[in-house]
Design an enzyme around this catalytic site. Structure first.
Site, short mmCIF file in Angstrom:
data_model
loop_
_atom_site.label_atom_id
_atom_site.label_comp_id
_atom_site.label_asym_id
_atom_site.label_seq_id
_atom_site.Cartn_x
_atom_site.Cartn_y
_atom_site.Cartn_z
N ASP A 160 63.07 2.99 51.26
CA ASP A 160 64.07 3.73 51.93
C ASP A 160 65.22 2.76 52.46
O ASP A 160 65.22 1.88 52.37
CB ASP A 160 63.26 4.72 53.15
N ASP A 190 67.59 14.36 51.07
CA ASP A 190 66.07 15.18 51.33
C ASP A 190 65.97 16.73 50.88
O ASP A 190 66.74 17.50 51.28
CB ASP A 190 65.58 15.11 52.57
#
Ligand code: GLA
Length: 371
Positions: free
Chosen positions: A125, A182
């Site tokens: 990430d 997302d």
């Protein structure tokens, strides 16, 4: 080649967010076998954020001792014992997106630790990256560290498309890279990510290197961490069809221990999965769009290894309408058998074009098989 076809699996984040433990991972791995997901091709069981203990021990990451009592090695052994693979999560910054310890400055030791534990997949990430750090460079470091371990570890870049990872992902050793922010469990999110933001990225995908439009929300029905409004089964079928056509990694996000019949039918349709897993690894391209007032229909096409072409006739609008594909637009000049991949039946032989009625938010996913 690692990730020669798009990786298929399940990830904890969409449903469970930070509420994860070893028992959930074990039960979910078990569900891969009980519900036929493994046989359908799903193999990666991926632990997302919030698995870590508070502090490094001897410079190494450790799993939270209460929630992962045997550590990750035990879990990896169990998952491998079922014929599956284990994935884990870390971050290029000093902390993860949920504030756990990140791998910044510890790339080599963390890659070595993951390899030692028997990890087969790393999602990496991009939160809490120090100011001035060069994004692609941080991914290059981890890519190199993973390669140095000698273990086959799929490297999944998650920087949300912010530095156009499709341009450098493969060069830093990544096998897949997120192209957007997302996903959430709504029709609007599926349309935005799957139908708007993937246009033009198709040249960058291929065996071992995939654009990742994020994990599936199929079967969430509004429940869990990214559950919002939820979607209908028709919408989930559209979502899954498009991810298959896009040659996207298929990472399930619902609770695999408790799937509806419709969810299983969608996630395990062998003919849709065969399109996704096709050996040529071509990502579908948008070949047509029609806008009628507020109604949009789109046609996407994906050439397959056997010379046939998979196509999605999508109705993104609010009312049922006819959607068609001209064979010339997908490079076919002969008559075709049209096979409906959701009915799993041949519709017939057609010349020149094929048009069918598609429900609102629905899809006709077909294969054109030249005769
Ligand atoms: C980011 C990622 C998500 C998930 C969370 C975990 O938002 O994009 O997919 O991994 O972090 O904190």
């Amino acid at each position: 080649m690692l990730a020669a076809t798009p990786p298929m699996g399940w990830n904890t984040w969409n449903t469970f967010g930070p509420q994860i433990d070893a028992e959930l991972i074990r039960q979910s791995a078990e569900a891969f076998l009980d519900h036929g997901l493994a046989q359908a091709g799903y193999s990666y069981v991926v632990i997302d954020d919030v698995w870590e203990g508070r502090e490094r021990v001897d410079g190494r990451l450790v799993a939270d001792a209460d929630r992962f009592p045997g550590g990750i090695t035990d879990l990896a052994d169990d998952v491998h014992g079922k014929g599956l693979k284990l994935g884990i999560y870390s971050c290029a910054g000093t902390l993860t997106c949920e504030g756990e310890l990140g791998s910044y400055g510890y790339e080599e030791v963390d890659a070595a630790t993951f390899a030692e534990w028997g990890v087969d997949f790393l999602k990496y990430d991009f939160c809490h990256v120090p100011a001035g750090a060069n994004g692609p460079e941080l991914y290059r470091r981890m890519g190199q560290a993973l390669r140095a371990t000698g273990r086959d570890i799929v490297f999944s870049v998650c920087e949300w498309g912010s530095h156009q990872p499709w341009l450098w992902g493969a060069a830093v050793g990544a096998h897949m890279w997120r192209t957007t922010g997302d996903i959430v469990d709504t029709w609007e999110s599926i349309v935005d990510i799957g139908f708007v933001r993937q246009v033009g990225l198709e040249p960058y995908a291929g065996p071992g290197r995939w654009n990742d439009p994020d994990m599936l929300v199929v079967g969430m029905y509004g429940k869990g961490n990214v559950g919002r409004g939820g979607c209908s089964d028709t919408e989930y079928r559209t979502h899954f069809s498009q991810w298959c056509l896009l040659a996207a990694p298929l990472m399930i996000g619902c609770d695999v221990r408790d799937m509806s019949l419709a969810t299983k039918d969608i996630l395990m349709n062998p003919e849709a999965i065969a399109v996704n897993q096709d050996a040529r690894g071509i990502q579908a391209r948008k070949i047509g769009e029609q806008v009628h007032a507020d109604q949009v229909s789109q046609v996407w096409a994906k050439p397959l290894a056997d010379g046939s072409v998979a196509a999605g006739l999508f109705n993104l609008g609010e009312r049922s309408r006819a959607v068609g594909v001209g064979f010339g637009s997908v490079g076919i000049s002969t008559p075709c058998i049209v096979r409906d991949l959701w009915a799993r039946d041949d519709v017939g032989i057609f010349r020149g074009s094929y048009t069918t009625e598609v429900p609102a938010h629905g899809v006709a996913m077909i294969r054109l098989i030249p005769q």
